[in-house]
Scaffold this active site. Structure first.
Site, PDB file in Angstrom:
ATOM      1  N   MET A  62       0.854  -1.188   0.000  1.00 32.22           N
ATOM      2  CA  MET A  62       0.000   0.000   0.000  1.00 32.22           C
ATOM      3  C   MET A  62       0.887   1.234   0.000  1.00 32.22           C
ATOM      4  O   MET A  62       1.681   1.414   0.927  1.00 32.22           O
ATOM      5  CB  MET A  62      -0.885   0.018   1.241  1.00 32.22           C
ATOM      6  CG  MET A  62      -1.851  -1.136   1.328  1.00 32.22           C
ATOM      7  SD  MET A  62      -2.732  -1.158   2.897  1.00 32.22           S
ATOM      8  CE  MET A  62      -1.423  -1.696   4.007  1.00 32.22           C
ATOM      9  N   GLY A  92       0.449   3.726   4.903  1.00 30.41           N
ATOM     10  CA  GLY A  92       0.952   2.747   3.945  1.00 30.41           C
ATOM     11  C   GLY A  92       1.844   1.691   4.543  1.00 30.41           C
ATOM     12  O   GLY A  92       2.284   1.813   5.660  1.00 30.41           O
ATOM     13  N   SER A  93       2.070   0.655   3.834  1.00 34.03           N
ATOM     14  CA  SER A  93       2.934  -0.462   4.184  1.00 34.03           C
ATOM     15  C   SER A  93       2.526  -1.678   3.374  1.00 34.03           C
ATOM     16  O   SER A  93       2.431  -1.576   2.169  1.00 34.03           O
ATOM     17  CB  SER A  93       2.926  -0.755   5.671  1.00 34.03           C
ATOM     18  OG  SER A  93       1.698  -0.469   6.219  1.00 34.03           O
ATOM     19  N   ARG A  94       2.253  -2.816   4.029  1.00 31.66           N
ATOM     20  CA  ARG A  94       1.889  -3.999   3.254  1.00 31.66           C
ATOM     21  C   ARG A  94       1.076  -4.973   4.088  1.00 31.66           C
ATOM     22  O   ARG A  94       1.080  -4.915   5.312  1.00 31.66           O
ATOM     23  CB  ARG A  94       3.127  -4.677   2.693  1.00 31.66           C
ATOM     24  CG  ARG A  94       3.895  -5.509   3.680  1.00 31.66           C
ATOM     25  CD  ARG A  94       5.253  -5.903   3.207  1.00 31.66           C
ATOM     26  NE  ARG A  94       5.306  -7.192   2.552  1.00 31.66           N
ATOM     27  CZ  ARG A  94       6.361  -7.609   1.870  1.00 31.66           C
ATOM     28  NH1 ARG A  94       7.412  -6.832   1.715  1.00 31.66           N
ATOM     29  NH2 ARG A  94       6.376  -8.786   1.320  1.00 31.66           N
ATOM     30  N   VAL A 150       1.835  -5.369   8.095  1.00 32.71           N
ATOM     31  CA  VAL A 150       3.260  -5.071   8.241  1.00 32.71           C
ATOM     32  C   VAL A 150       3.470  -3.566   8.130  1.00 32.71           C
ATOM     33  O   VAL A 150       3.098  -2.952   7.121  1.00 32.71           O
ATOM     34  CB  VAL A 150       4.096  -5.794   7.153  1.00 32.71           C
ATOM     35  CG1 VAL A 150       5.579  -5.510   7.340  1.00 32.71           C
ATOM     36  CG2 VAL A 150       3.833  -7.293   7.171  1.00 32.71           C
TER      37      VAL A 150
END
Length: 151
Positions: free
Chosen positions: A32, A120-122, A90
């Site tokens: 993301m 954001g991140s994943r 994550v």
């Protein structure tokens, strides 16, 4: 199985699931960026069997090592037929706040909101080896609407 987050598919392949005893699994990771919606939604109907939180670093979430080095929150879900999957929030370089709205024992329906990662991140999803992956590297996916696999 629906996508748990808006973003882009950055990993599709075999990997041991560290939250289910290293079980041979298929891993799908969705990155993301700061422009995506950062809510996470349940990919399946199921029971939240366990939640495992791990503190960690905040390296770029697009890097593979983020799955094992960064702050993360794993939700292990059990489906009605006993199948288990892991859905892992994550944190990333900028994202330093993971929120999980559910607790162990909660029953979730596909598409139900369960968490949020700020900025954001994943999200990593570990599926049984016999799942049929429908997502491909580089695909742009949307939470609760894009089908990423069939169990």
């Amino acid at each position: 199985m629906l996508c748990p987050a808006d973003g882009r598919v950055i990993v599709v392949g075999e990997a041991p699931d560290p939250y289910r005893g290293g079980a041979r699994s298929l891993k799908i990771s969705i990155f993301m960026n700061v422009f995506n919606v950062h809510s996470q939604r349940s990919p399946v109907d199921g029971l939240v069997h366990r939640i495992d939180y791990a503190s960690g670093l905040f390296v770029n979430a697009a890097l593979d090592k983020a799955s094992s080095h960064n702050e993360r929150n794993a939700m292990i879900m059990r489906l009605a037929d006993g199948t288990e999957i892991s859905c892992v929030q994550v944190a990333g370089l900028i994202a330093r706040r993971i929120l999980c709205y559910v607790e162990q024992g909660a029953r979730l329906t596909r598409g139900q909101r369960f968490g949020f990662i700020r900025f954001g991140s994943r999200v990593d999803v570990y599926l049984p080896k016999n799942a049929t992956v429908k997502a491909a590297l580089g695909d742009k996916v949307h939470a609760a609407t894009s089908v990423i696999a069939v169990l």
